[in-house]
Each structure stands twice: as C-alpha cells, then as structure tokens.
Scaffold this active site. Structure first.
Site, PDB file in Angstrom:
ATOM      1  N   ASP A 194       0.718  -1.356   0.277  1.00  0.00           N
ATOM      2  CA  ASP A 194       0.031  -0.335   0.312  1.00  0.00           C
ATOM      3  C   ASP A 194       0.721   1.087   0.360  1.00  0.00           C
ATOM      4  OD1 ASP A 194       0.795  -0.286   2.320  1.00  0.00           O
ATOM      5  OD2 ASP A 194      -0.863   0.189   3.931  1.00  0.00           O
ATOM      6  N   GLU A 277      11.726  -3.963  12.529  1.00  0.00           N
ATOM      7  CA  GLU A 277      13.043  -3.274  11.750  1.00  0.00           C
ATOM      8  C   GLU A 277      14.111  -2.837  12.607  1.00  0.00           C
ATOM      9  OE1 GLU A 277       9.726  -1.659  12.274  1.00  0.00           O
ATOM     10  OE2 GLU A 277       8.798  -0.764  10.166  1.00  0.00           O
TER      11      GLU A 277
HETATM   12  N1  UDP Z   1      -0.241  -7.447   6.244  1.00  0.00           N
HETATM   13  C1  UDP Z   1       0.345  -8.580   5.920  1.00  0.00           C
HETATM   14  N2  UDP Z   1      -0.824  -9.424   6.577  1.00  0.00           N
HETATM   15  C2  UDP Z   1      -1.713  -9.002   7.580  1.00  0.00           C
HETATM   16  C3  UDP Z   1      -2.072  -7.982   7.580  1.00  0.00           C
HETATM   17  C4  UDP Z   1      -0.658  -7.002   6.273  1.00  0.00           C
HETATM   18  O1  UDP Z   1       0.207  -9.662   4.889  1.00  0.00           O
HETATM   19  O2  UDP Z   1      -2.649 -10.027   7.563  1.00  0.00           O
HETATM   20  C5  UDP Z   1       0.843  -6.990   4.955  1.00  0.00           C
HETATM   21  C6  UDP Z   1       0.170  -6.141   3.860  1.00  0.00           C
HETATM   22  O3  UDP Z   1       0.129  -6.383   3.061  1.00  0.00           O
HETATM   23  C7  UDP Z   1       1.388  -4.694   3.979  1.00  0.00           C
HETATM   24  C8  UDP Z   1       2.324  -4.987   5.456  1.00  0.00           C
HETATM   25  O4  UDP Z   1       1.676  -6.301   5.581  1.00  0.00           O
HETATM   26  O5  UDP Z   1       1.720  -4.968   2.936  1.00  0.00           O
HETATM   27  C9  UDP Z   1       2.038  -4.256   6.719  1.00  0.00           C
HETATM   28  O6  UDP Z   1       0.807  -4.199   6.627  1.00  0.00           O
HETATM   29  P1  UDP Z   1      -0.379  -2.949   6.983  1.00  0.00           P
HETATM   30  O7  UDP Z   1      -0.154  -1.935   5.491  1.00  0.00           O
HETATM   31  O8  UDP Z   1      -1.322  -2.618   6.730  1.00  0.00           O
HETATM   32  O9  UDP Z   1       0.543  -2.344   8.289  1.00  0.00           O
HETATM   33  P2  UDP Z   1       1.099  -0.557   7.956  1.00  0.00           P
HETATM   34  O10 UDP Z   1       2.431  -0.914   8.258  1.00  0.00           O
HETATM   35  O11 UDP Z   1       0.369   0.093   7.311  1.00  0.00           O
HETATM   36  O12 UDP Z   1       0.446   0.115   9.317  1.00  0.00           O
HETATM   37 MN    MN Z   2       0.629  -0.136   5.098  1.00  0.00          MN
END
Ligand code: UDP
Ligand code: MN
Length: 369
Positions: A194, A277
């Site tokens: 995303d 990270e």
């Molecule tokens: N993701 C995943 N499994 C999950 C939730 C998220 O593989 O159950 C992946 C998601 O597609 C993204 C990454 O992990 O590439 C980070 O998730 P998200 O974007 O929801 O979190 P953010 O970092 O934006 O808070």
């Molecule tokens: Mn994200």
C-alpha cells in the site's frame, strides 16, 4: 470373557497401538498440513470467496508454511523508461519484497504497485501472500517483470494476538527464498503493497554497499521518519515513536546489499509487532557509521507510507435470475467481484440493487423479463 485390552500381559501391546495411532495422526496432520489447508479452503466460505486455484504441479514445497506458487526470471519488457531493456543489464538486481494479504483492496493495490515496478529496470518482485494457498487471480505474471509469487501464511498463533506481526511471515519467507536461491548480489528492499514509491527511489538504493537509509513520508505524529544527518553522517533518528528501538525506522526506510546480508547468517525478522525493523537491523549487526544516506542526504521523500481505507464488502440484493449470463454483463461482473472478495450478492438481503436510465431508477423487470 476376559477384556483383552485390560489384560496385564497386553499392556505393552496397548502402548504400542496407542503410539502407532498417535504417530499416524501426527503424520496426517503435519505431512499434509498446507496441502490439506488449501484444498479445505476450496470448500469453505472464505476459500470460495477468494477463488483459490491450487495448481499442485506448479507448487513446490519448501517448508510447512511457504510455497512458491509461480515464478519467472524472464523480463518480457522491450523498453523501460524509453531505453531498450538491455541497456540496463549491468545494473544490480533489486529484490523488491512485498508482503500482501487477501482483503478486498488487495488486487487494486497490487495493480498499482505492479505498474510502478514496470518502470523499474533490473527488478525481481517477490510477492509473498499471507494466505495458505495460491490465489491465482493475483496473476503477478501479467506485469512482464521477473517475479516470485509465494504463499506464506502467518502462523495461527500470531494471528490471534493484538497487535499481530503483520507481514512478518511473508518477509521471512522472502528472506528464505533469497537464501535458498543463493542470491548474494543485488539489493533487498521491503516495499509494502500500500506504499507509494517514487521511481527515483530505485536509482538511489541500487548502489547500496551495506545498508542505506532515507526518509519515509506520512509516518507517525511527525508525518515523517528519517535519519538525522550531519556532515553526511547519521547522528540520530527523527521518529515520533522511539520505543527503546536502536533503529527507529520504517520498513520502507532502508535497503540492504545482499552480499552484506549473506555475511550475516543469523539475519531474521522476529514476530514482534512494532519491532520488526529494529530487530532485523540488529540481526545484521549494523553500525551507525556504516549507514549510507540517500535521497540527497535525507532531504527528499521518495517513499510514502500511504494507507488505503479499509471497508467491509457489501451485500448487494439482486435476484439471481437477473444474473444469468445471457441477460447482461452483470452476472459476470458480480461473479468476478465475488471471487476477489470485493462484494457479495444475495437474493434476499443487503442493499437493494437498481438500474438507472435517464436519471431515474427502474426495477430490473423494466429491462429484463
Ligand atoms: N500484511 C500481511 N498480513 C496481514 C496484514 C498486513 O501480510 O495480516 C501486509 C500488508 O499487505 C502490508 C504489510 O503487511 O504490505 C503491512 O501491513 P499494513 O499496510 O496493514 O500496515 P501499516 O504498516 O500500513 O500499518
Ligand atoms: Mn501499510
């Protein structure tokens, strides 16, 4: 008649029988765990909504929760950014690792990202899906760039804890793939499905010697997460959530050289939400004075932590008889959306569907009989 199983002289036989039964159950449940899970998903509601096409002959078993669904090392592009593909042959390959998971926004996210990557030379896209099957509608092949589609579901034990370690199982699977394929040259970058990537980012990270870092926009309360750079050196971090992290950076804020990575066989990403990270960079023994700063000494934002609004799939009330293929396009359209989990159709529940003409809503009977 004496009960055979209670006889003292048969205790040993009974023990043997129980052990055999336990072993049998264990073998069935582990040996076939993923395959069993996938075919089961085909029958249950969740699986059906994602239209799992599990092509066994295309699937290689790597370990209990990781499959390579499909893969191509061929680059079918003739031109990239107005130059013939072969002009770029000397550049190191960027292994762009994208964790992704089934939800209704998944396909649009991957289309947008895939079409960004189509402009990037010497790229190998590792799409690791948090799902225990091969969702063939991801169709990563269509972008014409080298890719690996992995199925790498999050273990159930982590899914139930909150916050869950999102995208960790998939990134670990990608790290395993790099190791198993002996990739020791090139660059590793973790790019979530995303986020928004400026094409200039790829030029920047491509010459990473060990670990490079750069700002990520739209992170936390400061709206940015970035190394603080003085005289070309990193002296600290500007990030609104320090949380005792040695490396308070976002997943999209660094790139790693694969030769450097391969010198650290203990490199891993733990299942620890918020600390992925930090722990990963600790596991490769990174030192502050080794960090290469990118994006014009961390003054530019070349990657954005955009987030897509999530909402539930609606139930659309529409009589099945109007979805017969010979009546109109709507049947095919609804079946496509259903297979991707974007929307559901029902004869009796949900938002009543109508068709409009000349600005007026009309019942389906007006158009079809
Ligand atoms: N993701 C995943 N499994 C999950 C939730 C998220 O593989 O159950 C992946 C998601 O597609 C993204 C990454 O992990 O590439 C980070 O998730 P998200 O974007 O929801 O979190 P953010 O970092 O934006 O808070
Ligand atoms: Mn994200």
């Amino acid at each position: 008649m004496r009960n055979y199983f209670l006889g003292a002289r048969n205790t040993w036989t009974l023990g043997l029988l129980i052990s055999l039964a336990v072993l049998c159950i264990f073998w069935i449940s582990t040996g076939n765990s993923v395959i069993g899970g996938v075919s089961k998903s085909n029958d249950d509601g969740a699986g059906a909504s994602h239209n799992v096409m599990h092509m066994l002959n295309e699937v290689q078993r790597i370990n209990d929760t990781m499959f390579v669904c499909s893969e191509s090392f061929e680059d079918t592009r003739a031109y990239i950014q107005n130059r013939p593909k072969d002009d770029y042959n000397d550049l190191p390959i960027i292994y762009f690792v994208t964790p992704t998971y089934p939800r209704r926004e998944q396909i649009p996210e991957l289309i947008r990202l895939g079409q960004t990557l189509m402009h990037v030379p010497q790229i190998h896209w590792i799409v690791a899906d948090d799902y225990d099957g091969c969702n063939n509608f991801l169709d990563v092949n269509r972008f014409g760039i080298p890719y690996t589609h992995i199925a790498s579901p999050m273990p159930d034990a982590y899914r139930s804890i909150s916050p869950s370690p999102r995208g960790v199982a998939n990134r670990r699977a990608a790290l395993n793939w790099l190791r198993q394929n002996n990739k020791k040259t090139g660059i590793l970058y973790f790019g979530d499905d995303d986020n928004t990537f400026d094409l200039r980012l790829f030029n920047e990270i491509r010459d990473t010697k060990k670990v490079s870092m750069f700002p990520v926009g739209l992170i936390g309360l400061y709206a940015v997460s970035s190394p603080v750079v003085k005289n070309g050196k990193v002296i600290g971090f500007f990030d609104s959530w320090p949380a005792k992290r040695k490396w308070p950076v976002d997943m999209a804020g660094f790139a790693v050289n694969l030769e450097y990575l391969s010198q650290h066989p203990n490199a891993t990403m733990p299942y620890r939400a918020g600390y992925e990270e930090d722990a990963f960079l600790r596991s490769i023994s990174l030192r502050m004075n080794e960090i290469e700063t990118k994006a014009n000494n961390c003054t530019e934002i070349l990657v954005w932590h955009t987030q897509t609004q999530k909402s539930k799939a609606p139930m659309v009330r529409i009589d099945s008889q109007y979805l017969e293929s010979e009546k109109s396009n709507l049947g095919a359209l609804f079946r496509e959306l259903e297979s991707m989990g974007v929307s559901h159709q029902s004869d009796s529940a949900g938002i009543k569907a109508q068709i409009s003409k000349d600005g007026k809503s009309k019942p389906f009977t007006f158009f079809f009989r």
